[in-house]
Design a protein around this motif. Structure first.
Motif, PDB file in Angstrom:
ATOM      1  N   THR A  69       0.831  -1.207   0.000  1.00  0.00           N
ATOM      2  CA  THR A  69       0.000   0.000   0.000  1.00  0.00           C
ATOM      3  C   THR A  69       0.864   1.254   0.000  1.00  0.00           C
ATOM      4  OG1 THR A  69      -1.745  -1.130   1.251  1.00  0.00           O
ATOM      5  CG2 THR A  69      -1.783   1.274   1.263  1.00  0.00           C
ATOM      6  N   ALA A  70       1.864   1.286   0.877  1.00  0.00           N
ATOM      7  CA  ALA A  70       2.691   2.484   1.014  1.00  0.00           C
ATOM      8  C   ALA A  70       3.480   2.759  -0.268  1.00  0.00           C
ATOM      9  CB  ALA A  70       3.640   2.319   2.208  1.00  0.00           C
ATOM     10  N   THR A  71       4.115   1.715  -0.828  1.00  0.00           N
ATOM     11  CA  THR A  71       4.907   1.950  -2.045  1.00  0.00           C
ATOM     12  C   THR A  71       3.999   2.273  -3.229  1.00  0.00           C
ATOM     13  OG1 THR A  71       4.948  -0.438  -2.423  1.00  0.00           O
ATOM     14  CG2 THR A  71       6.850   0.520  -1.320  1.00  0.00           C
ATOM     15  N   SER A  99      -0.306  13.148   4.083  1.00  0.00           N
ATOM     16  CA  SER A  99       0.948  12.943   4.813  1.00  0.00           C
ATOM     17  C   SER A  99       2.144  13.291   3.937  1.00  0.00           C
ATOM     18  CB  SER A  99       1.095  11.482   5.256  1.00  0.00           C
ATOM     19  OG  SER A  99      -0.061  11.024   5.889  1.00  0.00           O
ATOM     20  N   TYR A 100       2.029  12.959   2.659  1.00  0.00           N
ATOM     21  CA  TYR A 100       3.155  13.154   1.741  1.00  0.00           C
ATOM     22  C   TYR A 100       3.532  14.627   1.641  1.00  0.00           C
ATOM     23  CZ  TYR A 100       5.901  12.596  -2.581  1.00  0.00           C
ATOM     24  OH  TYR A 100       6.897  12.579  -3.525  1.00  0.00           O
ATOM     25  N   SER A 101       2.521  15.506   1.547  1.00  0.00           N
ATOM     26  CA  SER A 101       2.863  16.934   1.430  1.00  0.00           C
ATOM     27  C   SER A 101       3.170  17.551   2.794  1.00  0.00           C
ATOM     28  CB  SER A 101       1.735  17.705   0.720  1.00  0.00           C
ATOM     29  OG  SER A 101       0.487  17.333   1.206  1.00  0.00           O
ATOM     30  N   LEU A 102       2.551  17.011   3.863  1.00  0.00           N
ATOM     31  CA  LEU A 102       2.782  17.574   5.197  1.00  0.00           C
ATOM     32  C   LEU A 102       4.097  17.092   5.809  1.00  0.00           C
ATOM     33  CD1 LEU A 102      -0.785  17.290   6.783  1.00  0.00           C
ATOM     34  CD2 LEU A 102       0.395  19.379   6.018  1.00  0.00           C
ATOM     35  N   LEU A 103       4.366  15.785   5.674  1.00  0.00           N
ATOM     36  CA  LEU A 103       5.485  15.187   6.420  1.00  0.00           C
ATOM     37  C   LEU A 103       6.658  14.787   5.526  1.00  0.00           C
ATOM     38  CD1 LEU A 103       3.329  12.659   8.502  1.00  0.00           C
ATOM     39  CD2 LEU A 103       3.965  14.983   9.173  1.00  0.00           C
ATOM     40  N   GLY A 104       6.426  14.734   4.204  1.00  0.00           N
ATOM     41  CA  GLY A 104       7.480  14.268   3.303  1.00  0.00           C
ATOM     42  C   GLY A 104       7.352  12.778   3.031  1.00  0.00           C
ATOM     43  N   SER A 136       9.358   9.986   3.254  1.00  0.00           N
ATOM     44  CA  SER A 136       9.750   8.904   4.168  1.00  0.00           C
ATOM     45  C   SER A 136       8.737   8.713   5.283  1.00  0.00           C
ATOM     46  CB  SER A 136      11.123   9.191   4.781  1.00  0.00           C
ATOM     47  OG  SER A 136      12.082   9.294   3.772  1.00  0.00           O
ATOM     48  N   SER A 137       8.345   9.820   5.920  1.00  0.00           N
ATOM     49  CA  SER A 137       7.403   9.704   7.026  1.00  0.00           C
ATOM     50  C   SER A 137       6.053   9.192   6.541  1.00  0.00           C
ATOM     51  CB  SER A 137       7.203  11.059   7.708  1.00  0.00           C
ATOM     52  OG  SER A 137       8.442  11.546   8.152  1.00  0.00           O
ATOM     53  N   ALA A 138       5.641   9.636   5.351  1.00  0.00           N
ATOM     54  CA  ALA A 138       4.365   9.165   4.816  1.00  0.00           C
ATOM     55  C   ALA A 138       4.417   7.663   4.568  1.00  0.00           C
ATOM     56  CB  ALA A 138       4.034   9.918   3.523  1.00  0.00           C
ATOM     57  N   LEU A 139       5.542   7.193   4.016  1.00  0.00           N
ATOM     58  CA  LEU A 139       5.691   5.759   3.758  1.00  0.00           C
ATOM     59  C   LEU A 139       5.591   4.958   5.053  1.00  0.00           C
ATOM     60  CD1 LEU A 139       8.628   5.578   1.169  1.00  0.00           C
ATOM     61  CD2 LEU A 139       6.359   4.591   0.877  1.00  0.00           C
ATOM     62  N   ILE A 140       6.379   5.378   6.053  1.00  0.00           N
ATOM     63  CA  ILE A 140       6.419   4.614   7.304  1.00  0.00           C
ATOM     64  C   ILE A 140       5.059   4.639   8.000  1.00  0.00           C
ATOM     65  CG2 ILE A 140       7.512   4.430   9.589  1.00  0.00           C
ATOM     66  CD1 ILE A 140       9.398   3.831   7.305  1.00  0.00           C
TER      67      ILE A 140
END
Lengths: 204, 204, 204
Positions: free
Chosen positions: A104-106, A166-171, A173-177
């Motif tokens: 899901t994350a990738t 999450s991707y735009s807020l945290l970047g 790597s953090s969004a993936l994890i």
């Protein structure tokens, strides 16, 4: 470092998805080729469909030889150790939940990098994670189990919906994890609590 | 010259695959449209899936009008002569083996020219050759027969594995011819000797 | 102006196709996710397959958020109002015929703009219009109904065949409108007269 862990867990997911597909082939009394095809499809078809929809060709799961080799490994393990796999069913369920989370994350990351909107990201994240199981069930001549029971695809859709902001807020790597942890934990909770989605029957 | 022969045999394969799909439509009591769709799919869907995976669009089997016309011809022949086709079953099996060989060889060549590794070439060669039959069986609501019985898809995978080194050692033409001969002869031997792959059952 | 009407009718088609897919999910006792997946697939999978075959990615039906939202709306309407939908069956059949016409016309236009020949245009027009229903039936583990009964896919193939010369003779707008009218009217006549294609049985 966290990304390396996620990559390693992705490999765990490929092998465990392939084992699940291979076991389905035993159940349907397919021959040895059917075992490898169902293992391969369950592990890799979701990512292949995602790549086709995004115009990534040849699809990563065909281009990078490691992935087909891991899928083949899963089928080989299933063939040689299927007598012992029943005793491992809990470990396999956890490995499957890990695969669900990493896929899901990738999948969500690749979809967002190709410019999709939030609904498109959720759909492609979910296809990456559960598309292989749908192909396995179609090749087995069954209604895909994700459409009928369990709380299995829903965490992947929610994961894709969470990944997008999450991707735009945290970047990245953090969004993936965080998406990985969210999906995997939610799936394990759903197994423990036996969650099911409601059905909308035609009362005839 | 050898390449011209291979092209001609490819056309034989399209017509015979289309006849096999059309006969399946009769068996499943489909209507006239179903006959043409199953003939078309059996003959051309494998090559279309290969082209989608390699980013060749529109797929050759849609772009070059000869191929759909030959598939339609196969269905027309099946509709008008189906009473006589049972007497031709041996000829059809040989025509089918010829199609299996040419589809494998041409699929492998296109895959290698698009930079795939040996496993990718084997998979795409096999999809080119047997993908149409899988689509035919899915549309017929059956488990694809290649996953259950016969020694049918295995020669195409072996053919792809052989094509890969042959292509760099012997060049394109020789690789095409030798792969075609290998797959077609192996398939005919498998028919004559009634080879089957082993099954790995769950003894419950 | 006529083009605006066609765009509006296209939206009617998406919602009515999604309702038809959602009702199928009720019939097959799928869960709530299955309802949304079958609604989405029936409404949008045909156009997605067309875009994959033409190399348009991400497919329009994933890229433009309005389309998935309309498909979701169709499923929501089906969930909340399914008790009343039986009384609307005639309205739904007409909405479905409108969708069939708009999907055929827009599919044919996109195919011709991507350089396909007349057979390719007919195939892609038909896939755009009936491909979603085929995916719905495959996910429901049934033989696609278009291959077995009714005069449903045939108008879309004829529509694509008519679009091809109309486009060069009359221009894009007139070809779109006339193809839409032809397909929708032919489908409604087929419903009223209960037309069926002949079957070619193996009399054994």
């Amino acid at each position: 470092m966290l990304q390396d862990i996620l990559s390693a867990l992705n490999l765990v997911g490929i092998v465990s998805f392939s084992i699940s597909g291979s076991l389905k082939a035993f159940e349907k009394k397919l021959d040895l080729l059917g075992v490898f095809v169902l293992g391969f499809s369950t592990a890799l078809a979701g990512g292949i469909i995602r790549d086709i929809l995004l115009g990534i060709y040849p699809p990563t799961n065909l281009r990078v030889m490691d992935y087909p080799l891991l899928a083949i490994l899963g089928s080989v393990l299933a063939v040689f150790f299927y007598r012992y796999i029943e005793n491992l069913s809990k470990a396999l369920l956890i490995a499957d939940a890990i695969g669900l989370g990493t896929f899901t994350a990738t999948g969500a990351e690749i979809a967002i990098e190709h410019g999709l909107n939030v609904i498109g990201v959720a759909i492609l994240a979910s296809i990456t994670a559960v598309g292989g199981g749908v192909v396995r069930d179609l090749l087995s001549n069954e209604v895909p189990s994700v459409l009928k029971r369990d709380f299995y695809a829903t965490p992947t859709i929610l994961g894709g919906l969470i990944f997008y902001p999450s991707y735009s807020l945290l970047g990245g790597s953090s969004a993936l994890i965080s998406t990985f942890v969210f999906v995997t934990v939610l799936r394990i909770v759903a197994i423990l609590r036996k969650w099911e989605l409601p059905k909308v029957g035609l009362s005839r």
